[in-house]
Motif scaffolding. Structure first.
Motif, short mmCIF file in Angstrom:
data_model
loop_
_atom_site.label_atom_id
_atom_site.label_comp_id
_atom_site.label_asym_id
_atom_site.label_seq_id
_atom_site.Cartn_x
_atom_site.Cartn_y
_atom_site.Cartn_z
N LEU A 63 21.53 -14.07 48.17
CA LEU A 63 22.94 -13.75 48.29
C LEU A 63 23.81 -14.96 47.98
N MET A 64 23.40 -16.12 48.44
CA MET A 64 24.16 -17.34 48.16
C MET A 64 24.18 -17.64 46.66
N ARG A 65 23.05 -17.43 46.00
CA ARG A 65 22.99 -17.66 44.55
C ARG A 65 23.91 -16.70 43.82
N MET A 66 23.94 -15.45 44.27
CA MET A 66 24.81 -14.46 43.62
C MET A 66 26.28 -14.83 43.81
N LEU A 67 26.63 -15.31 45.00
CA LEU A 67 28.01 -15.72 45.25
C LEU A 67 28.39 -16.91 44.37
N ARG A 68 27.46 -17.83 44.20
CA ARG A 68 27.72 -18.99 43.33
C ARG A 68 27.91 -18.53 41.89
N LEU A 69 27.11 -17.56 41.46
CA LEU A 69 27.26 -17.01 40.12
C LEU A 69 28.62 -16.35 39.95
N LEU A 70 29.08 -15.68 40.98
CA LEU A 70 30.40 -15.06 40.91
C LEU A 70 31.50 -16.11 40.75
N ARG A 71 31.35 -17.26 41.42
CA ARG A 71 32.33 -18.33 41.25
C ARG A 71 32.34 -18.83 39.82
N ILE A 72 31.17 -18.93 39.21
CA ILE A 72 31.09 -19.37 37.81
C ILE A 72 31.74 -18.33 36.90
N LEU A 73 31.50 -17.06 37.18
CA LEU A 73 32.12 -16.01 36.37
C LEU A 73 33.64 -16.02 36.49
N ARG A 74 34.13 -16.37 37.67
CA ARG A 74 35.58 -16.50 37.86
C ARG A 74 36.13 -17.62 36.98
N LEU A 75 35.37 -18.70 36.86
CA LEU A 75 35.78 -19.80 35.99
C LEU A 75 35.80 -19.37 34.53
N VAL A 76 34.80 -18.56 34.13
CA VAL A 76 34.77 -18.06 32.75
C VAL A 76 35.99 -17.18 32.48
N LYS A 77 36.35 -16.38 33.47
CA LYS A 77 37.53 -15.54 33.31
C LYS A 77 38.78 -16.39 33.14
N LEU A 78 38.86 -17.51 33.86
CA LEU A 78 40.00 -18.41 33.72
C LEU A 78 40.05 -19.01 32.32
N VAL A 79 38.87 -19.40 31.81
CA VAL A 79 38.82 -20.00 30.47
C VAL A 79 39.29 -19.00 29.42
N LYS A 80 38.89 -17.74 29.57
CA LYS A 80 39.32 -16.73 28.61
C LYS A 80 40.81 -16.42 28.74
N ALA A 81 41.36 -16.58 29.92
CA ALA A 81 42.77 -16.27 30.14
C ALA A 81 43.68 -17.33 29.51
N VAL A 82 43.27 -18.58 29.56
CA VAL A 82 44.07 -19.68 29.00
C VAL A 82 43.59 -19.91 27.56
N ARG A 83 44.35 -19.46 26.61
CA ARG A 83 43.95 -19.45 25.20
C ARG A 83 43.60 -20.85 24.66
N PRO A 84 44.41 -21.89 24.90
CA PRO A 84 44.04 -23.21 24.38
C PRO A 84 42.73 -23.74 24.98
N LEU A 85 42.51 -23.45 26.25
CA LEU A 85 41.27 -23.89 26.89
C LEU A 85 40.07 -23.16 26.27
N PHE A 86 40.23 -21.88 25.98
CA PHE A 86 39.17 -21.10 25.34
C PHE A 86 38.86 -21.67 23.95
N THR A 87 39.90 -22.06 23.22
CA THR A 87 39.70 -22.65 21.90
C THR A 87 38.93 -23.96 21.99
#
Length: 102
Positions: free
Chosen positions: A22-46
């Protein structure tokens, strides 16, 4: 809570391995949240996609460098070991050429 013994020796609650999963899954969710942030900010994604593309090129340069060094090492070892690198008139002590003999 963890692996506690219930009535008649039955286990109640979650085992330690389930909690760790469960802890590993929660950590993975935090990483996925970071990926979502990168996709949201266009210059950062570039920037991220550019760095990943450049990394692929760097890996090919590294492969080419290793293959070149390996080939040159084989060539140099053969030339020195068979005394082809220096004319026969030059005297090279055997202590120097003994590691290169094949």
């Amino acid at each position: 809570l963890f692996n506690g013994a219930g009535p008649a020796g039955q286990s109640s609650g979650m085992s330690l391995s389930s909690v760790m999963m469960l802890m590993r899954m929660l950590r993975l969710l935090r990483i996925l949240r970071l990926v979502k942030l990168v996709k949201a900010v266009r210059p950062l994604f570039t920037v991220v996609t550019s760095v990943l593309s450049a990394f692929q090129g760097v890996m090919w340069v590294l492969v080419l460098t290793v293959v070149t060094l390996y080939g040159m090492a084989i060539l140099t070892t053969n030339l020195i070991g068979h005394r082809l690198a220096f004319p026969p008139s030059h005297e090279i002590p055997d202590e120097i050429t003994s590691p290169f003999k094949s």
